[in-house]
Design a protein around this motif. Structure first.
Motif, PDB file in Angstrom:
ATOM      1  N   ARG A 198       0.835  -1.193   0.000  1.00  0.00           N
ATOM      2  CA  ARG A 198       0.000   0.000   0.000  1.00  0.00           C
ATOM      3  C   ARG A 198       0.873   1.247   0.000  1.00  0.00           C
ATOM      4  O   ARG A 198       0.645   2.188  -0.752  1.00  0.00           O
ATOM      5  CB  ARG A 198      -0.893   0.002   1.247  1.00  0.00           C
ATOM      6  CG  ARG A 198      -1.805   1.212   1.260  1.00  0.00           C
ATOM      7  CD  ARG A 198      -2.419   1.473   2.593  1.00  0.00           C
ATOM      8  NE  ARG A 198      -2.723   2.911   2.625  1.00  0.00           N
ATOM      9  CZ  ARG A 198      -3.848   3.413   3.064  1.00  0.00           C
ATOM     10  NH1 ARG A 198      -4.770   2.639   3.544  1.00  0.00           N
ATOM     11  NH2 ARG A 198      -4.050   4.715   3.037  1.00  0.00           N
ATOM     12  N   ILE A 201       2.138   2.324  -3.424  1.00  0.00           N
ATOM     13  CA  ILE A 201       1.300   2.909  -4.476  1.00  0.00           C
ATOM     14  C   ILE A 201       0.438   4.065  -3.979  1.00  0.00           C
ATOM     15  O   ILE A 201      -0.137   4.785  -4.778  1.00  0.00           O
ATOM     16  CB  ILE A 201       0.384   1.839  -5.112  1.00  0.00           C
ATOM     17  CG1 ILE A 201      -0.515   1.218  -4.042  1.00  0.00           C
ATOM     18  CG2 ILE A 201       1.176   0.780  -5.815  1.00  0.00           C
ATOM     19  CD1 ILE A 201      -1.616   0.405  -4.647  1.00  0.00           C
ATOM     20  N   ASP A 202       0.389   4.286  -2.682  1.00  0.00           N
ATOM     21  CA  ASP A 202      -0.576   5.259  -2.191  1.00  0.00           C
ATOM     22  C   ASP A 202       0.050   6.647  -2.054  1.00  0.00           C
ATOM     23  O   ASP A 202       1.254   6.808  -1.900  1.00  0.00           O
ATOM     24  CB  ASP A 202      -1.131   4.809  -0.844  1.00  0.00           C
ATOM     25  CG  ASP A 202      -2.379   5.594  -0.497  1.00  0.00           C
ATOM     26  OD1 ASP A 202      -2.980   6.160  -1.444  1.00  0.00           O
ATOM     27  OD2 ASP A 202      -2.734   5.642   0.685  1.00  0.00           O
ATOM     28  N   THR A 203      -0.819   7.626  -2.149  1.00  0.00           N
ATOM     29  CA  THR A 203      -0.408   9.001  -1.904  1.00  0.00           C
ATOM     30  C   THR A 203      -1.315   9.550  -0.814  1.00  0.00           C
ATOM     31  O   THR A 203      -2.526   9.536  -0.969  1.00  0.00           O
ATOM     32  CB  THR A 203      -0.598   9.854  -3.163  1.00  0.00           C
ATOM     33  OG1 THR A 203      -0.037   9.143  -4.252  1.00  0.00           O
ATOM     34  CG2 THR A 203       0.048  11.199  -3.009  1.00  0.00           C
ATOM     35  N   VAL A 204      -0.709  10.033   0.240  1.00  0.00           N
ATOM     36  CA  VAL A 204      -1.553  10.566   1.309  1.00  0.00           C
ATOM     37  C   VAL A 204      -1.786  12.048   1.032  1.00  0.00           C
ATOM     38  O   VAL A 204      -1.132  12.665   0.187  1.00  0.00           O
ATOM     39  CB  VAL A 204      -0.904  10.376   2.694  1.00  0.00           C
ATOM     40  CG1 VAL A 204      -0.789   8.917   2.991  1.00  0.00           C
ATOM     41  CG2 VAL A 204       0.431  11.052   2.759  1.00  0.00           C
ATOM     42  N   VAL A 970      -1.626  10.371  -9.331  1.00  0.00           N
ATOM     43  CA  VAL A 970      -2.278   9.879  -8.114  1.00  0.00           C
ATOM     44  C   VAL A 970      -3.507   9.047  -8.492  1.00  0.00           C
ATOM     45  O   VAL A 970      -3.730   7.978  -7.965  1.00  0.00           O
ATOM     46  CB  VAL A 970      -2.657  11.069  -7.208  1.00  0.00           C
ATOM     47  CG1 VAL A 970      -3.545  10.592  -6.078  1.00  0.00           C
ATOM     48  CG2 VAL A 970      -1.402  11.715  -6.671  1.00  0.00           C
ATOM     49  N   GLY A 971      -4.268   9.539  -9.424  1.00  0.00           N
ATOM     50  CA  GLY A 971      -5.373   8.739  -9.964  1.00  0.00           C
ATOM     51  C   GLY A 971      -6.473   8.453  -8.959  1.00  0.00           C
ATOM     52  O   GLY A 971      -6.301   8.654  -7.755  1.00  0.00           O
ATOM     53  N   VAL A 976      -5.612   1.003  -3.833  1.00  0.00           N
ATOM     54  CA  VAL A 976      -5.398   1.057  -2.387  1.00  0.00           C
ATOM     55  C   VAL A 976      -6.609   0.468  -1.657  1.00  0.00           C
ATOM     56  O   VAL A 976      -6.461  -0.295  -0.700  1.00  0.00           O
ATOM     57  CB  VAL A 976      -5.155   2.520  -1.949  1.00  0.00           C
ATOM     58  CG1 VAL A 976      -5.165   2.609  -0.433  1.00  0.00           C
ATOM     59  CG2 VAL A 976      -3.843   3.007  -2.507  1.00  0.00           C
TER      60      VAL A 976
ATOM     61  N   THR B  66      -6.934   8.103   4.307  1.00  0.00           N
ATOM     62  CA  THR B  66      -5.950   9.135   3.965  1.00  0.00           C
ATOM     63  C   THR B  66      -5.514   9.051   2.517  1.00  0.00           C
ATOM     64  O   THR B  66      -4.726   9.862   2.045  1.00  0.00           O
ATOM     65  CB  THR B  66      -4.681   8.985   4.829  1.00  0.00           C
ATOM     66  OG1 THR B  66      -4.223   7.645   4.677  1.00  0.00           O
ATOM     67  CG2 THR B  66      -4.970   9.270   6.285  1.00  0.00           C
ATOM     68  N   SER B  67      -6.025   8.075   1.801  1.00  0.00           N
ATOM     69  CA  SER B  67      -5.536   7.911   0.433  1.00  0.00           C
ATOM     70  C   SER B  67      -6.189   8.946  -0.487  1.00  0.00           C
ATOM     71  O   SER B  67      -7.413   9.079  -0.521  1.00  0.00           O
ATOM     72  CB  SER B  67      -5.860   6.513  -0.068  1.00  0.00           C
ATOM     73  OG  SER B  67      -5.497   6.428  -1.420  1.00  0.00           O
ATOM     74  N   MET B  68      -5.346   9.682  -1.217  1.00  0.00           N
ATOM     75  CA  MET B  68      -5.893  10.666  -2.135  1.00  0.00           C
ATOM     76  C   MET B  68      -6.606   9.995  -3.297  1.00  0.00           C
ATOM     77  O   MET B  68      -7.382  10.617  -3.996  1.00  0.00           O
ATOM     78  CB  MET B  68      -4.776  11.577  -2.668  1.00  0.00           C
ATOM     79  CG  MET B  68      -4.433  12.720  -1.758  1.00  0.00           C
ATOM     80  SD  MET B  68      -5.863  13.672  -1.191  1.00  0.00           S
ATOM     81  CE  MET B  68      -6.301  14.554  -2.662  1.00  0.00           C
ATOM     82  N   LYS B  69      -6.331   8.706  -3.497  1.00  0.00           N
ATOM     83  CA  LYS B  69      -7.023   8.017  -4.584  1.00  0.00           C
ATOM     84  C   LYS B  69      -8.534   8.031  -4.341  1.00  0.00           C
ATOM     85  O   LYS B  69      -9.318   8.179  -5.268  1.00  0.00           O
ATOM     86  CB  LYS B  69      -6.538   6.561  -4.669  1.00  0.00           C
ATOM     87  CG  LYS B  69      -5.173   6.430  -5.317  1.00  0.00           C
ATOM     88  CD  LYS B  69      -4.766   4.972  -5.385  1.00  0.00           C
ATOM     89  CE  LYS B  69      -3.337   4.795  -5.863  1.00  0.00           C
ATOM     90  NZ  LYS B  69      -3.173   5.115  -7.286  1.00  0.00           N
ATOM     91  N   ARG B  72      -9.733  11.500  -5.189  1.00  0.00           N
ATOM     92  CA  ARG B  72      -9.711  11.722  -6.633  1.00  0.00           C
ATOM     93  C   ARG B  72     -10.895  11.026  -7.301  1.00  0.00           C
ATOM     94  O   ARG B  72     -11.492  11.545  -8.234  1.00  0.00           O
ATOM     95  CB  ARG B  72      -8.410  11.162  -7.235  1.00  0.00           C
ATOM     96  CG  ARG B  72      -7.173  11.918  -6.828  1.00  0.00           C
ATOM     97  CD  ARG B  72      -7.066  13.233  -7.553  1.00  0.00           C
ATOM     98  NE  ARG B  72      -6.968  13.045  -8.976  1.00  0.00           N
ATOM     99  CZ  ARG B  72      -5.943  13.460  -9.718  1.00  0.00           C
ATOM    100  NH1 ARG B  72      -4.954  14.101  -9.150  1.00  0.00           N
ATOM    101  NH2 ARG B  72      -5.935  13.256 -11.000  1.00  0.00           N
TER     102      ARG B  72
END
Lengths: 1162, 426
Positions: A198, A201-204, A970-971, A976, B66-69, B72
């Motif tokens: 995780r 690939i993840d962006t906080v 980020v998509g 995630v 917290t994931s920006m996915k 988005r």
């Protein structure tokens, strides 16, 4: 479960052996004792019992007589209230069968065994020395607690602990303290892996904010740089445009100056400039063509007038056309007529020829001679039949004469054979034939030969067998009359002898054993006396008696001597008493040994007496046999006697056979004589000459010859009759042939008379008619052909005449000289004239058409010239010009003016485009002030700056692009979320497994606690039971059993009657075995109470027990028999006696080799 | 022109489903990311029905999200509404009160209104006649112990007043109150429609106004069972409010009780399971049906069900597959052997059972041993699972007691299976 019967059908040494235990007697213990000496098969029976229950062992050792494939045991078992007959064979599967050999499920037995397996059963309830000891040792040596062992084996729950251990291992698979390879560890590793995945690939949110800011900043910088670059680019473009506009201003001004003089020129309609040259050329061409056309018109009129037409010829033109058909027929006829005339003559000649052949040359009407089809058919049919009729008549005549001849021959032969015999003779001879046949069918000759041979053989056999009976002598009839013992006597003697011998042997062994025991006990007693100086009871009693006597003596006398004597005796007594007190235990042993010795002596004496009885019985039996054999075989034993009797039987058998052979021989002789008499009588009756005394064979020959002669005569008579019948048939056939010939001749005459053939009176011969018919057949066609040809010639002549007449008529109409010209030439002349007139008519029509066309052309030309003149006048008037040449000049000026105006407009537009000025005036003003040199200098400067700015813009854009990509990267995908979902599922799985683990552990721990508690309870009950049993067996020498914890195991302790205790392993062998048995008895009670009753079987486990304890042990077995079934196998007869004494209801069986089934002794 | 909108709440976007059924990869593929799919369903509904607005009354995602996915994805979906000219009104809930990802989101201008900590009333112009005002107020913290109602702006006269609020209403025992208020208060406040959020089960109250708790659009575990939906609202020109419920859940959790009384054969039991599943399936509106079987009743199969749990699970799963789009997540067993208490006293297993119940379990030694085992395991579990046996001492003891009972039954079943002498038993 109860064993009602055990069958050892084929097992070990046994074949078809069976032991039945019968039904239990209510109120009596179900106890069975099976007595059998060594090798009688007790162990085999024990093994067979286990094999019946659990299947024959894979490597059974009981296959020495019956191989594995044939091994079979069986039994009748009471299972849960019902009795079943079951059979066990040796097979991997389906080895348990019912009485009908159908497989039975093992469960039928397993269900009744309370889940106990073979080993447990063997260790607990099917005992021999080995299992008793081994099982007991394992109880004592066990590291676990005693209760568990007893409990497990008896309750059939031996594997409960095992199951709990397995469950524990299962739980440990999930988690174990400090263990690494657990499922929990694997789960944690997977969790960590997911977390890592995780993070990759993840962006906080915070990181995302930073990315967005970087992107926005890059964008701002890029936009600033771009603006600067654009400003430079704009200025550069402006300068470039000004510089390029300057030359265009010059061009504009030049065009304006040249337009000035052309300002007043009138505009011309569109197309004039193009049309003008054409107009001029057209006027000239039109004038020239008008002239030429006028001249041609004149010439055409003249030529038309010159053409002339022949009117007469024109009138007949159509009639001439129709001549073609007539012409053709005329020509054909001229060629065809001679040929057809020739053919007609040929036909005429053929007809004449035919008439000549049939002899009618003078015939005027040949058609009359043609015959109709019916007549021809009748004649031809008769011709065809003629030869058949003739042949039939000849054949019939010939065969008739042949038949007559043969009849004469047959009659002559019969005469020669002597045709005197009659039908009566034949009947007599038939009787004779029957007698001869009977003689032939008889088998008396063969039977006589067989009987003679048999007689001789049996005489020899009988002689031999009589010899074998020696020393007895005598003839065969004496032998038959001899009084001998019968079969029942023999069986009785044999049984008695065997029983006496067995008894003799057994008693002999017993005597030996009793003497040995006696000797051993005496030795033991002596040893006690000698080694310890112990005084026996008897001795002590004697000394005590002496002391009492001395005391009495002393009381009487009261002197010194008596006192001394008394003292001496008193002291001796004291010594003895002291010694006895000191050796109290030895004294007790001595006491016991003495008692035992006394019993042994009694036993020995008893055995000796029994032995003596047995000897006597044997002698008596042998003597009885000897007496019976004396008359014929003095001094024989039973076996010898039996053999002699057998031989006697065979001799008597031979005698019987000899007598039979003699009887057969006599019967054959009688049969032969009877047959001979019958033959003689028959010959007499038939009158056949014979010698009445002759042998039967000779008589038979004479009879046969008479029979053969009569048979030959009969054949000849039949032949003559046959030939007479044939002659009559031939005569009938000859008459029929003659009739047919007459009929044919009549038909022939009738046929000829019906036509011209019969005109001469008589009918012509057959050959003549055949020829005439052939000729007349050709005559008809020849006549027809001639008539046809003559008709055709006539019609062609008519065609020729018609053609000639028509040609002559036309020639006359044309005024042609008809003269002597042949019609064909005249026709030629006429046709030529008609053709000439047709050509003239065509020419005149053609010329008329040409003239008309020329006149129309002239008309069109005039119209065109008129139009051309009108247009020329219009142009000249517009420009006020005198000629078309002037008009052309004006048009050229107009063209130049338009060109100049276009140039000026273009220049204006270019300037306005370049300077982006609102009007040309302002633009001209601006350009006038522009300095070209200064502008070019500025431009060069700006270009350098632009390149620099451009590069910077690109760099900044690239930066922005990257930052924007990072934000976009980020998509919004679910990667995630998916990992989170997997993680959540994994956590749930861990929780589920954790709960499962705790549940399992809690359950295991609870079960372990409960199991301990359970065992504690049941153990105490069993210990009590075992104590009681041990107390009983040991004849109260021990009060019971106790256990004592020792580290992690328990020791079993035997408590003696005096309160002392011994660890079980230190007990003597016999006592230890008694202890083992006590434990089994307790276990059996527990098992029977909790589970099922099963047979308790033991094989001589009391070897080391003394009689008292054996008695007590048997009592316990009897008690088991009150609960279930107890079976005890032994080779000790005294145990049988004890058992009978303590338990009168016991059933005893004696097992011996020579008896097929054991005998119930009680 | 009527005013139409879709009202939803408690989307909990990207909050994972909590079911062991997802161990099946096939099912994980089919119903994974169900919250996303449900949200897409909401968007599709807005587009198909061509509504004027979408109202989201809080808890777009979990607080720890917290994931920006996730954000988005949300933004991308809302952009679809923007392109169709549909407005979005959002208040925050306790979960997303502090969410950072919301702050980082940029929504298309003018289409999305996220109400802040100060009450606002947005007037929505309608082409013809009907004037609509939308009220909203978010509280900026996960806790809101006081009612938010007094802070709202007063309803606008002559307009249709719609209000968004995240509230636990009267609250439920065991749950913290959030902006508590009563239905009566809301009804009396003079608004036409209360668009609420927070409670995951749908509830509609019609009084002077309509008070609607739409429930969540997709349940995540057996505690959030039943079909889940959103509310499609039409306010007619005469200001009458028309409410429709529209299904959004992809998968639906349901408990399926199966009574095994008087069933003695394994295959009959499977038949009963299949029938129970079919009965419930007939009423399940969502595409996928995730079932939790609860077997109960006295049956001679009780031992076997415990020992052959895995076989049971596999057989039940096969029955579910036959029904179609039906899945078994767990099987709870509450069966007991018939007349368990009156079994033959001499049967060792029966006696063990009695000993366990009467002597072992009540004993201190046993309790201490079990507690030690449980505590040791708890210390080894991942942090997320530590609360497995309850968060306090009382819960812990209660949970343990239940485990002991179950565990004893399981182990006895195994011993029984071993001891079984009935030859006909498999």
């Amino acid at each position: 479960m109860r064993l009602n019967r055990l069958d050892l059908t084929r097992y070990g040494k046994f074949t078809d052996f069976s032991i039945a235990f019968g039904a239990p007697t209510p109120g009596q213990p179900d106890l069975h004792i099976i007595y059998g000496p060594n090798e009688a098969g007790k162990s085999t029976m024990l093994a067979a019992f286990l094999d019946l229950l659990f299947g024959i062992e894979t490597r059974s050792r009981f296959n020495f007589l019956h191989p594995y494939t044939t091994m079979r045991i069986g039994g009748s078992l009471e299972l849960g209230g019902t009795v079943r007959d079951l059979i066990r064979v040796k097979r991997a599967q389906g080895s348990l069968l019912d009485a009908n050999e159908r497989p039975v499920a093992e469960a039928v037995l397993a269900g009744q065994l309370g889940g106990i397996d073979r080993e447990s059963y063997r260790a607990m309830f099917s005992l021999d020395d080995d299992t008793l000891e081994a099982g007991g040792e394992s109880i004592l040596a066990s590291k676990g607690d005693l209760g568990q062992l007893l409990f497990s084996a008896s309750a059939g729950l031996a594997d409960l602990s095992q199951t709990l251990t397995e469950l524990r291992a299962e739980a440990d698979g999930f988690y174990r303290f400090h263990a690494h390879n657990t499922d929990l560890g694997t789960y944690k590793a997977r969790l960590a892996a997911l977390r890592e995945q995780r993070e990759q690939i993840d962006t906080v949110a915070a990181r995302y904010a930073a990315l967005v800011e970087a992107r926005d900043q890059a964008l701002q910088q890029y936009e600033e740089a771009l603006a600067a670059r654009t400003a430079i680019r704009a200025r550069m473009d402006e300068i470039q445009r000004q510089v390029s506009a300057l030359p265009r201003l010059g061009a504009l001004r030049t065009a304006r100056a040249q337009l000035q003089p052309l300002a007043d020129l009138p505009a011309a309609p569109a197309g004039w400039a193009d049309a003008l040259p054409g107009l001029r050329d057209e006027a000239i061409t039109l004038a020239t063509r008008d002239e030429t056309l006028t001249r041609e018109l004149d010439k055409m009129a003249t030529a038309l007038d010159a053409v002339v037409v022949d009117e007469a010829a024109s009138a007949v033109a159509n009639r001439v056309d129709r001549l073609d058909d007539l012409h053709a027929r005329y020509v054909t006829a001229a060629k065809d007529i001679p040929a057809r005339g020739l053919e007609a003559r040929e036909a005429e000649q053929q007809i004449t020829g035919i008439l000549g052949r049939i002899g009618r040359a003078a015939e005027t009407d040949p058609h009359r001679l043609v015959l109709d089809a019916a007549t021809v058919g009748t004649l031809q049919d008769l011709i065809a039949k003629r030869s058949g009729v003739e042949t039939a008549a000849e054949t019939a005549a010939h065969e008739l004469s042949e038949a007559r001849h043969r009849l004469q021959e047959g009659a002559a032969r019969l005469q020669a054979a002597g045709a005197t015999s009659s039908e009566a003779d034949a009947a007599r001879l038939a009787t004779l034939g029957t007698a001869v046949a009977a003689l032939q069918d008889s088998d008396h000759a063969a039977r006589r030969r067989l009987a003679e041979r048999s007689q001789a053989e049996h005489q020899d056999v009988l002689a031999d067998r009589l010899l074998a009976l020696r020393p007895w002598r005598g003839d065969v009839d004496a032998l038959a009359a001899l009084a001998v013992p019968d079969a029942s006597d023999m069986r009785r003697w044999k049984a008695e002898l065997t029983a006496a011998q067995n008894q003799h042997e057994r008693r002999e062994q017993e005597v030996a054993r009793a003497k040995a025991e006696q000797a051993r006990l005496a030795a033991e007693r002596d040893a006690i006396v000698q080694v310890a100086g112990v005084v026996s009871d008897q001795e002590a009693a004697e000394i005590r008696a002496q002391r009492e006597a001395a005391w009495a003596a002393h009381r009487r006398t009261l002197d010194t001597a008596s006192a001394d004597a008394f003292e001496a005796v008193l002291r001796r007594d004291d010594l003895v008493v002291n010694a006895r007190l000191r050796h109290e235990a030895d004294v007790a042993r001595l006491h016991q040994t003495s008692q035992t010795l006394a019993r042994a002596e009694a036993d020995a004496n008893h055995s000796q007496e029994e032995f003596a009885k047995a000897v006597l019985r044997l002698q008596r039996a042998e003597a009885a046999i000897a007496v019976a054999a004396t008359p014929f075989l003095p001094g024989a034993t039973l076996d010898q006697l039996e053999a002699w009797l057998d031989r006697r039987g065979k001799a008597l058998e031979a005698r019987d056979k000899l007598k039979q052979a003699e009887r057969d021989l006599r019967a054959v002789a009688a049969d032969a004589e009877l047959l001979r008499h019958r033959l003689l009588a028959a010959m007499e009756a038939a009158g056949v000459a014979h010698d009445p005394t002759a042998q039967v064979e000779v008589l038979r020959g004479a009879a046969q010859a008479a029979l053969d002669r009569e048979a030959a005569l009969k054949t000849l008579r039949q032949d003559v009759q046959e030939r007479q019948r044939e002659l009559k048939a031939r005569e009938r056939r000859d008459a029929t042939a003659a009739e047919r010939d007459l009929a044919w001749h009549a038909a022939w005459d009738t046929a000829c008379a019906g036509c011209w053939l019969g005109e001469g009176g008589a009918a012509p011969a057959l050959a003549t008619v055949r020829e005439i018919l052939a000729a007349v057949a050709e005559l008809g066609p020849a006549l027809e052909r001639r008539a046809l040809l003559l008709d055709r010639i006539e019609r062609m002549r008519v065609d020729q005449a018609v053609f000639a007449a028509e040609v002559a008529a036309i020639a006359q109409a044309l005024d042609c000289p008809a003269g002597a010209e042949a019609p064909l030439e005249l026709e030629q002349t006429i046709v030529q004239r008609v053709q000439a007139v047709r050509r003239a008519v065509d020419e005149r029509a053609c010329k008329k058409q040409e003239l008309e066309a020329a006149r129309q052309q002239q008309q069109q030309l005039a119209e065109a010239r008129d139009l051309n003149a009108r247009r020329s006048r219009e142009m000249q008037q517009h420009f006020a010009a005198g000629s078309l040449i002037d008009v052309a000049g004006k048009l050229s000026d107009l063209e130049r003016k338009a060109d100049l105006e276009r140039q000026a407009a273009e220049a204006t537009r270019d300037i306005l485009d370049a300077l982006r000025a609102p009007s040309i005036e302002e633009a001209e003003l601006l350009l006038q002030s522009a300095d070209r040199t200064a502008l070019e200098t500025e431009l060069a400067d700006l270009k350098a700056k632009f390149i620099d700015r451009d590069q910077r813009t690109r760099d900044l854009f690239s930066l922005y692009s990257k930052a924007a990509d990072q934000v976009e990267a980020v998509g919004g995908d679910a990667a995630v979320a998916k990992i989170e979902e997997q993680r959540r599922t994994l956590l749930l799985e861990i929780e589920e497994r954790a709960v499962w683990y705790l549940r399992l552990r809690a359950g295991i721990v609870a079960a372990e606690h409960a199991l301990r508690s359970y065992r504690q309870r049941h153990r105490s009950a069993m210990m009590e039971e075992a104590s009681k049993a041990f107390r009983t067996i040991s004849c109260n020498a021990y009060s019971g059993l106790a256990s004592q914890p020792n580290k992690d195991k328990e020791d079993l302790i035997a408590v003696a009657a005096d309160g002392s205790s011994k660890v079980a392993s230190e007990l003597s062998r016999g006592t230890r075995f008694q202890l083992y048995l006590a434990l089994r008895v307790a276990g059996y009670r527990e098992f029977a109470q909790l589970r099922q009753q099963v047979p308790f079987v033991a094989d001589d486990i009391m070897e080391s027990f003394d009689n008292d304890r054996a008695e007590q042990a048997l009592r316990l077995l009897a008690q088991i028999g009150e609960v279930g079934q107890a079976i005890y196998l032994t080779h000790h007869p005294h145990l049988c006696d004890i058992a009978l004494r303590i338990c009168p209801g016991v059933r005893l069986y004696e097992l011996s080799e020579s008896v097929a089934a054991p005998v119930l002794r009680s | 022109m009527p005013y139409r909108f879709v009202h939803s709440a408690d989307i909990h976007l990207d909050s994972p489903l909590r079911s062991l059924a997802l161990r099946n990869p096939e099912l994980a593929e089919l119903i994974g990311n169900a919250t996303r799919r449900a949200f897409v369903n909401i968007i599709e509904l807005c587009l198909t029905e061509q509504v004027d607005a979408l109202l989201l009354a809080g808890d777009l995602y979990d607080g720890e999200q917290t994931s920006m996915k996730t954000a988005r994805f949300l933004a991308a979906q809302i952009r679809r509404l923007h392109e169709a000219g549909i407005k979005v009104f959002i208040v925050r809930g306790n979960h997303d009160a502090l969410s950072r990802i919301t702050k980082e989101l940029t929504f298309p201008d003018g289409s999305v209104k996220v109400f802040g900590g100060r009450a606002e009333a947005i007037s929505v112009e309608q082409a013809k006649g009907l004037s609509v005002v939308i009220h909203g107020l978010s509280f900026a913290r996960p806790q809101a112990p006081e009612s938010l109602l007094p802070h709202f702006k007063p309803p606008v006269e002559a307009a249709v007043n719609i209000a968004l609020m995240h509230t636990s209403l009267a609250g439920a025992p065991g749950h913290d109150p959030y902006a508590p208020c009563t239905l009566a208060d809301l009804d009396a406040a003079g608004f036409d429609y209360w668009a609420l959020g927070h409670v995951h089960k749908r509830a509609v109250a019609r009084g002077r106004c309509a008070v609607v708790m739409p429930g969540m659009p997709q349940g995540r575990d057996i505690n959030e069972d039943g079909a889940k939906s959103v509310t499609l609202v039409t306010i007619a020109d005469d200001r009458s409010v028309h409410i429709e419920e529209r299904l959004t859940s992809i998968a639906q959790f349901e408990s399926v009780p199966v009574d095994l009384r008087s069933i003695d054969e394994w295959k009959d039991m499977l038949g009963a399971v299949a029938r129970a599943l079919q009965r419930v399936r007939a009423h399940v509106a969502s595409e996928h049906f995730v079932a939790r079987l609860r077997l109960s009743g006295a049956t001679s199969l009780a031992w076997r069900i415990r020992t052959d749990r895995e076989l049971l699970q596999a057989d039940a799963a096969n029955q579910a597959i036959d029904i179609g789009k039906t899945w078994i997540e767990k099987i709870e067993i509450a069966c007991q052997p018939p007349q368990a208490a009156a079994g033959p006293a001499l049967d060792p297993v029966s006696e063990l059972r009695r000993l366990i119940g009467e002597e072992v379990v009540p004993s201190d030694a046993y309790q201490m041993e079990i507690q030690a085992i449980a505590e040791e395991l708890r210390s080894q579990l991942p942090a997320e699972c530590r609360a497995l046996l309850g968060s306090d001492e009382a819960n812990f003891r209660a949970a343990l007691a239940a485990l002991v009972t179950e565990g004893a039954e399981d182990v006895l079943a195994r011993l029984h299976a071993h001891d079984r002498t009935d030859p006909e038993a498999p």
